[in-house]
Structures are given as structure tokens and as C-alpha cells.
Design a protein around this motif. Structure first.
Motif, mmCIF file in Angstrom:
data_model
loop_
_atom_site.group_PDB
_atom_site.id
_atom_site.type_symbol
_atom_site.label_atom_id
_atom_site.label_comp_id
_atom_site.label_asym_id
_atom_site.label_seq_id
_atom_site.Cartn_x
_atom_site.Cartn_y
_atom_site.Cartn_z
ATOM 1 N N UNK A 66 -26.380 -49.187 -27.854
ATOM 2 C CA UNK A 66 -24.934 -49.088 -27.626
ATOM 3 C C UNK A 66 -24.525 -50.319 -26.826
ATOM 4 N N UNK A 67 -23.603 -51.114 -27.368
ATOM 5 C CA UNK A 67 -23.281 -52.380 -26.718
ATOM 6 C C UNK A 67 -21.785 -52.570 -26.558
ATOM 7 N N UNK A 68 -21.449 -53.122 -25.394
ATOM 8 C CA UNK A 68 -20.040 -53.338 -25.054
ATOM 9 C C UNK A 68 -19.477 -54.489 -25.893
ATOM 10 N N UNK A 69 -18.449 -54.196 -26.646
ATOM 11 C CA UNK A 69 -17.820 -55.246 -27.447
ATOM 12 C C UNK A 69 -16.341 -55.377 -27.085
ATOM 13 N N UNK A 70 -15.956 -54.774 -25.955
ATOM 14 C CA UNK A 70 -14.533 -54.814 -25.613
ATOM 15 C C UNK A 70 -14.097 -56.276 -25.436
ATOM 16 N N UNK A 71 -13.001 -56.605 -26.037
ATOM 17 C CA UNK A 71 -12.462 -57.954 -25.936
ATOM 18 C C UNK A 71 -13.073 -58.948 -26.893
ATOM 19 N N UNK A 72 -14.184 -58.521 -27.559
ATOM 20 C CA UNK A 72 -14.803 -59.471 -28.493
ATOM 21 C C UNK A 72 -14.032 -59.513 -29.808
ATOM 22 N N UNK A 73 -13.956 -60.727 -30.385
ATOM 23 C CA UNK A 73 -13.240 -60.891 -31.646
ATOM 24 C C UNK A 73 -14.179 -60.856 -32.845
ATOM 25 N N UNK A 118 -14.566 -49.585 -27.665
ATOM 26 C CA UNK A 118 -15.200 -50.702 -26.963
ATOM 27 C C UNK A 118 -16.728 -50.749 -27.036
ATOM 28 N N UNK A 119 -17.342 -49.734 -27.621
ATOM 29 C CA UNK A 119 -18.797 -49.805 -27.771
ATOM 30 C C UNK A 119 -19.183 -49.784 -29.244
#
Lengths: 345, 76, 428
Positions: free
Chosen positions: A254-261, A306-307
Motif C-alpha cells: 500500500x503506497x501513498x500516491x497523494x499529489x502524484x500525477x 491517496x493510496x
């Protein structure tokens, strides 16, 4: 009597994943496991040819591939068709399964293959062809081939196969009425006594599986929906921090991708079942965060969760997949996610 | 995985290339994709075309989440 | 209760001037039997034939099979509440013409009638190819409505069994089997450590040709009820000629209920057999919920540790079967179910219409759709073409040479869900 054999690019000794796109070719001798099969059946029949086809070619051009392969089998005048064994290789299993089923059904030539019980190909083949039970890796080849050869000989000689447990194949699902040496009431009392004594017993009618999940309600308003991205394509952050297995996964990440495009650049694949070049160059080809982000920016969807959840699908047991799905689903439910986009490779 | 997540009542779209597997497994919403190593891409295309292709597939998938289905359904 | 079954083993049957047993041979006075049955003014004509094991005879369409008996000690000769005055059954002594069966045929009433072949392939599939059969062909008067027609034929069969059974009244039995189980208090005191086992026998209760009767009461009208096993072994329960031929519980099979007999063998040794619960299979969902709840409650209140549950018929009763199972298992009562299955001609279809994960121990008595090929008979008692309209047959299933194909559906007792026959299913 003649036998035609089917193997993939790997067992056909053409090459590995890089040759998975090879179209079917007919070689008029026993190649790879076909050689072992020939040795086991001695001079009772001859493997007259081996059809070698890349796994990706088969799975991506199924109709064309099937047509080509069926023509080769037909031309060979085979009395028996043998494929694999595919063990737990999913794409190879699907190929072995679909080719075997088609040979049996369309050419009416007895067809035999072998695979592991969790291979997704099993369900495609078992009701048509005979599928020998094998272990989950090629290391069990020496156990698998003798069973395949023994059943193959029966099929060649038109001897009715014994019970699945006797001949080592997966039940085809045919429920055949036979006579027992005991009347039903005696069997019932005996089973009851076993249950009372807490001894093992075997039901004569396993409950049918009605395994359908009712489709979840559609999302009413996509523009307000939070969509989560999940993949079984083994996409992980560079360096694989959680050491997720490349095959037969025991866990998920499980990985944080918040804000990633996009995932491109920071993520790659550790999946052992497909050519990683394209995903490594551009991870969004497997897990399309880039487009999801775009759709969010455009207001087509409300948000991207976000994940990002990930695991490896290849060789992973059904039991594990079920467990992963339950754990991930629980988190997503609790987070109030509206919908899920899951990609598989 | 697909079915287990859907059991929570969350609509899920399965984007897969080998849709027969997807069907066998019992996914209810399925979008067929390009190829196993690049389900939502195509390295033979230029970047712009490939992006259009991916956008098309993902948009189709997202829209499928907004459609009620009776049982396993492919969105092609 | 103590019941004695005095078995008079009959080696052969012949027609003659007087109905009697001599040296193991039963002589049947057909004219007297016919006259007796015609005392019912709804019976117009009766024919009597004999069919012995091995003879190339096909009997069709069979409605019921009944064992001829006579009560020699205790009250209640015949079928109380049906052919005779009501009486408490289950005690005393009966003489049984063992090996003989009354088989009723005649104008078809419904689709639920069947075939018995006395020889060859067909004989393997029915337990009633092994009995010496007195075949009674009943023609009722014209213009009867179907329910009266069915009742007339049913009563005629029972009365024939009573009439023939009387011949054993003064004959010394070859063997006497004693069935004795006391009150629950007594049995529990005797066998305090043995597990308590009940038998739930489901009875189809769904209308014409679909009802079982208990002391003459249509099971449609009852809540699940408790019987002493001896009552059923003593003519208290009869067939309403119901359901498909393959799994209808004929009256003969009630009189010799295989589950009861096999539980009796274990009573006092490995189990304490605490009773028989008869449960109707109703046609409404509410009815099914009620009877299934009620059945499980009876099992709980009896202190059952385990139950055998047998179904009658298939389709909607599958639901009752698994609901009773589920309710019992949830109360900690171990279950074994007996059912047949509908897996299609090729055996590839879903075998049951309903399931419960609690149903872990199931005896299968065969696929009702299994197709058998039966060679031409030398003699047909009844009407061969009746097969076209029976469940399990179809238009044209008889070939020009007289051979016939049909599903087990049409073969009497072939997939008996009280486990009276030997069929089972193997998964290939």
C-alpha cells in the motif's frame, strides 16, 4: 498410433519471456517434455510432432492461434493430443487448457493436459479434456509425466479412465450413477456413526458452488466519486521496500500516491510473469494513475484515493488472492472509497 | 481479489487482457485491455497516441463503474 | 413399544382356487380378489396377473407397491384411518408374506407413475424386480375426478394387500424379528452414554399424487409430528402415490423403511434411536419456514445429538432439506442427509436446486436423469406407451423393436431417498 504434443516457447526450447510472442510452429519430433512422454509410453505410440507456441502470442491472438494449432493437429493425423504440463503458469495453463478443450471438442481427438489445481486454465479445460493434477512448479515434472503417460495410453486404447482419484486427473464434473455394495440407508447410518465418533467421512454430494458475487450498485455521480487504484501487476516503488514476491505472492503493498500525477519514474514492476521492460519504462501502462489524475483534474471523477494497492498475481494461490481481496476491500470500505479500478497483467 | 472487494458492496472494474480468466473468476465489470505486459498502453505507438489509448480505456472503465449490471459484463 | 414381524418366506406365487400359503408357495384366488375389490362401486374392472423375478415382464404404469400383511396380535389390522378403523399401531404381532408385493397399475392418473422390469438391465434399477409381484390392474368407473380416481386406485391397492395378507394369518412364520424401544425415560436410563439419534422423514405434501398419509391424515394438514419407529413399521404411514417413480416412497417402503430398520440395528449398541419425525414438504415459503423451524425444534426438544434427514422428491423440497439441515446444525445437532440429484443426462448440471454450507454429510442415491436402455419385454402388464407421458419418459422413447429408453425418473424406487436401493453417484 500417433501423438501430437503442445508446449510453450520455454518448454519448446525457443527461449524465455522475450520469445513469448512467437507464433505456433510445428516441429516433427518430440521436444522437451514430449521426449520424456515418449520414453514413458515406450513403443506403444509415437510422438510425431511438437507444436510450440509463445504464451503471449496465444493469449493475445487466441482465435488465430487456436485456428493455426487446430490445423496442425488435424494435419498430423494424431490419435491423441497432449499439452503441457503447465504447472501453475497462468498463461501457459490457459493455452494448454483452451487448445486441449478445442482439440477434444472440435476435432474429437482425445486431449490430455496437466496443471496445478490453482491454475486458472483448469476450469477452461476440465469438463472437455482430461487434466492431470500436477505440482505447482516444473520441479514436479517427473511426477506428472508418468501419470499423463498412463492416462494417455488408456485414451489411445479407448479404455475408459478410472475414477479421478485412481488415475490422478481433475474430475470433469460428470456425476455418474453407479451401484454401491451397500444400500443408501446403511451408508447414511455409517456416515452418521463416523460423524458422532468424529472420524473422517466423505460426503457423496459436495454442495454445488454458487460462487457469484452480486454486482455492486453503480456509482450514481462519478464527479463526486473517489476511485482507488489497485493492481495485481506487481507495480511497486523502486527498490521494492516491502519485498513483495515476484510470484506466488504472500502479501500486498500500500503506497501513498497523494499529489502524484503519475507512477512513471518512481515505480516499477517486480512481477515475474511478464516482460517487465514496458512497465519499468512507464509504470502507468500497468497502473494508469496518470489518466486517473487527469480525469480528476477535469472533474470527471471526484478524487483519486491517496493510496495505491498492489500485489503480484502470478502463481498466487486462490486462497491468498481471496485473503488479499478481503483485507484490501475492508480498508477501502472503511475509507469510504466509491469504486475500484483493478488492473491485471 | 475482484470478487472479494466487490463483496463489500464497492463496484469494481477489472481491467484485464485475458478476459476469459476474468470471466472464470467471476468479475462483474470487465474492460478488455491491450496486452499482458502493458494492459493500458502500447509501446509501439508514439507517446501522444499511447496516452489517447490509455485515456480511452480508463475512461471506459470509470464510466462502467457508473453502470448497473446484472452479472459478468464486458465493456468493450 | 414392542412389535413383532413374523416373516413367512414365500418362494413362489401361483393362481388357484383358494388364497393360501402352503410350503412357502402363495396361491392367489384371483376371482375372489377381484370380487373383493369390486365391492367398491367406483371400481369397474380389475385384472390380476403375476410377475416373478427373471420373467421378461414389464409392468407399467405402476402407482404403488404394498406388502401383504395381517395383524395376528394387537389392534389395527389393515391400514387404520384408511381401510380400517383407527387404532394405535406399533404394538403386537404381524404376519408378513415376505417376498411378495402388490403392484397397482391401471389408467394413468398423473405423470408420477413408473415402470418395473422383472428381468435384465431394468431389473437392476428397481428393488421391486426382486419381489414376487401380484399385479392388480384397476379400472375405475368413468367420470371420476382425478382426486377420486387416485383415491380409488390407492384404496384398491391397500385393500388388495389386506386381502392377500390374510392368507398368512394361521401360518407359522419362518422368522420373527422383534422391534422394541421403550419410552425415552426408559431408553435413556438403559443407555445413558449412547448418542441420541432421531430420523427426520420428509413427506411430499403438494397435492394430487403428491401427498403422504399418516393414519389417513394427509400430511399437507399437519405440523411436523413425532412417531415411534414401530408405528411406521406397522402400516401407520402410506404413500399417496406421490412424486416421480424413482424417489416416491411407496407404501411397501414405508412398511419396511430402510433408515428405520438400519437405525434399529444400531439401537442399544452405538446409538439411542429416539424416534421418527415426519415432516411435510409444503408449497409455500412460509409453510417451509414453519415446518423446518418446527422440525429442528422437535429435534432440539428430544435432545437429539444427531439426525438422519431423508427427502422425498426433488426440486423445491431440496430447499426444505437444506433448511432443516442448517437449523439442526446451528443447534449443534449433527446431520446426515439422503437425497437424489438432478444432474442432467450427461451428469454435468448442478445436482441440487438449493444448498447450505452446513450440509457436509450427504448420501446421494443417484441421478434421476440418468438414462437407461431397456430391452423389449416379452410381456407387458399395463400399457407400454404410458411411458410417453410419465416423468422420465418422452414421446417416441420406445423403439420399433420394443426396446425403450427412459430416465431413472420413471423406474420405481431406483433412487429411493430413504436409501432403500443401492444407487449412488461417483464424480468423474
Amino acid at each position: 498410433m500417433k501423438i501430437v504434443y503442445y508446449v510453450n516457447q520455454f518448454f519448446g526450447q525457443i527461449g524465455g519471456e522475450e520469445k513469448a510472442g512467437t507464433p505456433p510452429q510445428y516441429v516433427d519430433k518430440a521436444v522437451g517434455p514430449a521426449g520424456g512422454f515418449q520414453t514413458l509410453i515406450k513403443d506403444e505410440a509415437q510422438v510425431v510432432g511438437t507444436i510450440i507456441c509463445g504464451d503471449n502470442y496465444f493469449n493475445e491472438h487466441k482465435e488465430v492461434a487456436l485456428k493455426e494449432i487446430l490445423a496442425m493437429v488435424k494435419d498430423s493425423g494424431a490419435d491423441l493430443f497432449v499439452a503441457g504440463p503447465a504447472f501453475n503458469a497462468g498463461r501457459y495453463g490457459m493455452a494448454c487448457a483452451q487448445v486441449s478443450a478445442a482439440v477434444q471438442k472440435e476435432l474429437e481427438i482425445p486431449a490430455l493436459t496437466g496443471m496445478y489445481e490453482e491454475n486458472p486454465g483448469l476450469e477452461e479445460a476440465r469438463s472437455e479434456a482430461y487434466v492431470i493434477k500436477t505440482g505447482d512448479s516444473a520441479g514436479t515434472m517427473r511426477k506428472a509425466l508418468p501419470l499423463m503417460a498412463a492416462l494417455g495410453l488408456k485414451l489411445l486404447k479407448k479404455v475408459a479412465p478410472g475414477l479421478p482419484s485412481e488415475d490422478g486427473y481433475f474430475a470433469q464434473g460428470r456425476r455418474v450413477t453407479v451401484f454401491s455394495d451397500k444400500r443408501g440407508s446403511v451408508r447414511a447410518v455409517e456416515m452418521l456413526l463416523k460423524r458422532l465418533a468424529e472420524e473422517p467421512f466423505v460426503t457423496e454430494l459436495p454442495m454445488p458452488v454458487f460462487d457469484n458475487v452480486p454486482p455492486a450498485q453503480a456509482i450514481a455521480d462519478l464527479s463526486k466519486a473517489t476511485i482507488a487504484l489497485v493492481t495485481s501487476g506487481g507495480i511497486v516503488p523502486l527498490g521494492n521496500p516491502d519485498r513483495i514476491q515476484s510470484a506466488s505472492a504472500q502479501k500486498w503493498g500500500k503506497y501513498d500516491i497523494s499529489g502524484k500525477k503519475a507512477l512513471k519514474g518512481d515505480f516499477y514492476t517486480i512481477h515475474g510473469g511478464y516482460d517487465p521492460v514496458y512497465a519499468n519504462a512507464y509504470a502507468d501502462r500497468v497502473a494508469p494513475l496518470d489518466v486517473l489524475y487527469e480525469l480528476k483534474e477535469e472533474g470527471i471523477i471526484g478524487d483519486v484515493y491517496p493510496y495505491f494497492y498492489t500485489t503480484t498475481g502470478t502463481g498466487t494461490s486462490v486462497a491468498s488472492s481471496v485473503a488479499f481481496g478481503k483485507e484490501i476491500g475492508k480498508e477501502l470500505k472503511e475509507a469510504g472509497v466509491s469504486g475500484v479500478l483493478l488492473t491485471s497483467t | 481479489m475482484v470478487k472479494e472487494i466487490e463483496r463489500y458492496g464497492i463496484p469494481i472494474i477489472h481491467m484485464a487482457t485475458i478476459t476469459t480468466i476474468s470471466q472464470s473468476v467471476g468479475a462483474n465489470r470487465i474492460v478488455p485491455t491491450v496486452a499482458i505486459p502493458y494492459p493500458v498502453g502500447d509501446p509501439s505507438m508514439n507517446e501522444k497516441d499511447e496516452h489517447e489509448l490509455r485515456r480511452d480505456l480508463v475512461l471506459r472503465a470509470v464510466k462502467a463503474l457508473g453502470v448497473n449490471v446484472e452479472g459478468p459484463t464486458q465493456f468493450e | 413399544m414392542k412389535l413383532e414381524h413374523g416373516h413367512i418366506y414365500i418362494k413362489d406365487i401361483v393362481l388357484g382356487d383358494k388364497t393360501q400359503v402352503e410350503g412357502g408357495v402363495l396361491t392367489v384366488d384371483a376371482q375372489a380378489l377381484i370380487a373383493h375389490l369390486k365391492e367398491d362401486n367406483k371400481v369397474k374392472n380389475v385384472k390380476v396377473d403375476l410377475a416373478r423375478p427373471g420373467e421378461e415382464i414389464r409392468i407399467i404404469p405402476v402407482k404403488d407397491v404394498i406388502e401383504p400383511r395381517v395383524k395376528v396380535i394387537g389392534e389395527g389390522n389393515g391400514f387404520p384411518g384408511v381401510t380400517s378403523k383407527i387404532a394405535q399401531m406399533g404394538e403386537g404381532k404381524v404376519h408378513i408374506l415376505s417376498g411378495v408385493a402388490i403392484v397397482t397399475i391401471g389408467d394413468i392418473v398423473g405423470f408420477q407413475e413408473g415402470v418395473i422390469d422383472m428381468w435384465g438391465e431394468g431389473a437392476k434399477w428397481t428393488p421391486f424386480s426382486k419381489t414376487l409381484n401380484i399385479v392388480v390392474d384397476i379400472e375405475p368407473v368413468e367420470g371420476l375426478d382425478p382426486h377420486v380416481h387416485e383415491r380409488t386406485v390407492r384404496f384398491a391397492g391397500l385393500r388388495a394387500a389386506e386381502f392377500i395378507g390374510f392368507a398368512g394369518k394361521d401360518v407359522e412364520p419362518d422368522e420373527v424379528l422383534v422391534y422394541e424401544i421403550g419410552t425415552q425415560v426408559e431408553e435413556t436410563a438403559k443407555y445413558p452414554d449412547l448418542p441420541r439419534v432421531a430420523y427426520v422423514e420428509m413427506l411430499i405434501s403438494q397435492g394430487l399424487l403428491h401427498d403422504g398419509y399418516i393414519y389417513g391424515v394427509n400430511s399437507q394438514q399437519i405440523l411436523p409430528t413425532l412417531l415411534h419407529p414401530n408405528e411406521e413399521l406397522d402400516n401407520a404411514v402410506i404413500s399417496g402415490n406421490c412424486v416421480a417413480a424413482c424417489d416416491k416412497i411407496t407404501t411397501y417402503q414405508h412398511q419396511n423403511n430402510a433408515v428405520i430398520l438400519d437405525l434399529y440395528k444400531e439401537h442399544g449398541k452405538t446409538i439411542n434411536f429416539i424416534g421418527v419425525i415426519l415432516t411435510p414438504e409444503l408449497t409455500t415459503l412460509e409453510g417451509k419456514f414453519r415446518t423446518c423451524d418446527y422440525t429442528a425444534k422437535l429435534c432440539v426438544n428430544l435432545g437429539a445429538d444427531a439426525v438422519i434427514i431423508s427427502e422425498e422428491g426433488y426440486g423445491n423440497p431440496d430447499s426444505d432439506l437444506v433448511m432443516i439441515c442448517k437449523r439442526c446444525e446451528q443447534k449443534g445437532i449433527k446431520t446426515v442427509l439422503i437425497t437424489d440429484e438432478c444432474s442432467g443426462w450427461d451428469g454435468m448440471s448442478q445436482p441440487l436446486t438449493d444448498m447450505a454450507e452446513e450440509a457436509v454429510a450427504v448420501i446421494s442415491t443417484g441421478n434421476v436423469s440418468h438414462v437407461v436402455e431397456l430391452t423389449a419385454a416379452k410381456k407387458v402388464l399395463g400399457v407400454a406407451e404410458a411411458i410417453y407421458t410419465l416423468a422420465g419418459g418422452w414421446e417416441g422413447c420406445i423403439a420399433e423393436d420394443g426396446s425403450m429408453k427412459c430416465e431413472l425418473n420413471a423406474v420405481i424406487g431406483s433412487t429411493s431417498e430413504i436409501g432403500y436401493h443401492n444407487c449412488t453417484v461417483e464424480l468423474y
